[in-house]
Design an enzyme around this catalytic site. Sequence first.
Site, PDB file in Angstrom:
ATOM      1  N   LYS A 120       5.333  -2.406   1.740  1.00 39.40           N
ATOM      2  CA  LYS A 120       6.485  -3.277   1.482  1.00 39.40           C
ATOM      3  C   LYS A 120       6.584  -4.351   2.548  1.00 39.40           C
ATOM      4  O   LYS A 120       6.006  -4.248   3.621  1.00 39.40           O
ATOM      5  CB  LYS A 120       7.797  -2.467   1.486  1.00 39.40           C
ATOM      6  CG  LYS A 120       7.868  -1.374   0.441  1.00 39.40           C
ATOM      7  CD  LYS A 120       7.927  -1.945  -0.948  1.00 39.40           C
ATOM      8  CE  LYS A 120       7.911  -0.839  -1.994  1.00 39.40           C
ATOM      9  NZ  LYS A 120       7.524  -1.340  -3.289  1.00 39.40           N
TER      10      LYS A 120
ATOM     11  N   SER B 298       4.216  -4.100  -7.660  1.00 41.03           N
ATOM     12  CA  SER B 298       5.418  -4.416  -6.882  1.00 41.03           C
ATOM     13  C   SER B 298       5.169  -5.310  -5.674  1.00 41.03           C
ATOM     14  O   SER B 298       6.121  -5.758  -5.044  1.00 41.03           O
ATOM     15  CB  SER B 298       6.096  -3.123  -6.409  1.00 41.03           C
ATOM     16  OG  SER B 298       5.310  -2.460  -5.443  1.00 41.03           O
TER      17      SER B 298
END
Length: 151
Positions: A109, A72
């Site tokens: 993230k 991701s």
Amino acid sequence: MLATHLPDPPTLIGPIGVFNARALPMLAMRAACGFPSPAEDFFREDDRLDLNEKLIANPPATFLVHADCGGSMVDYGIHDGDLLIVDRSINARPGHTIVALWEGGFVVKKLYVRANRIVLASSAGFPPILVPEDMELDIWGVVRSSIHFHV
């Protein structure tokens, strides 16, 4: 639901003495991605580089973590198994890659703010996390560097 005790954020990972100098040989020139010059000398006696000095700006506020992101974060240069160097002394700003505590686990993230909402972005094909307005985000630090292992 039973709350599990999570460790306190690692604001200090040990005494400064833990970061011993480990100078390694450093090429005096950049490695060409084309054809190298045969006229270059390769190593000189004073060509040494201490990776702690290069990668860790604030040792007492730094911790390391291996990335487990399932792909991701590939668009941002972070792959599964990469070693992340995280600095807690940096104030997280939009565009920084962060390590945050989210729903009982840690996530890596990209931090953004859109329409007054905190957004934790991932690579294309992975949905972003929209942090609810009434929820406080527990940011453990900003990723200063990542080390990608090739073998």
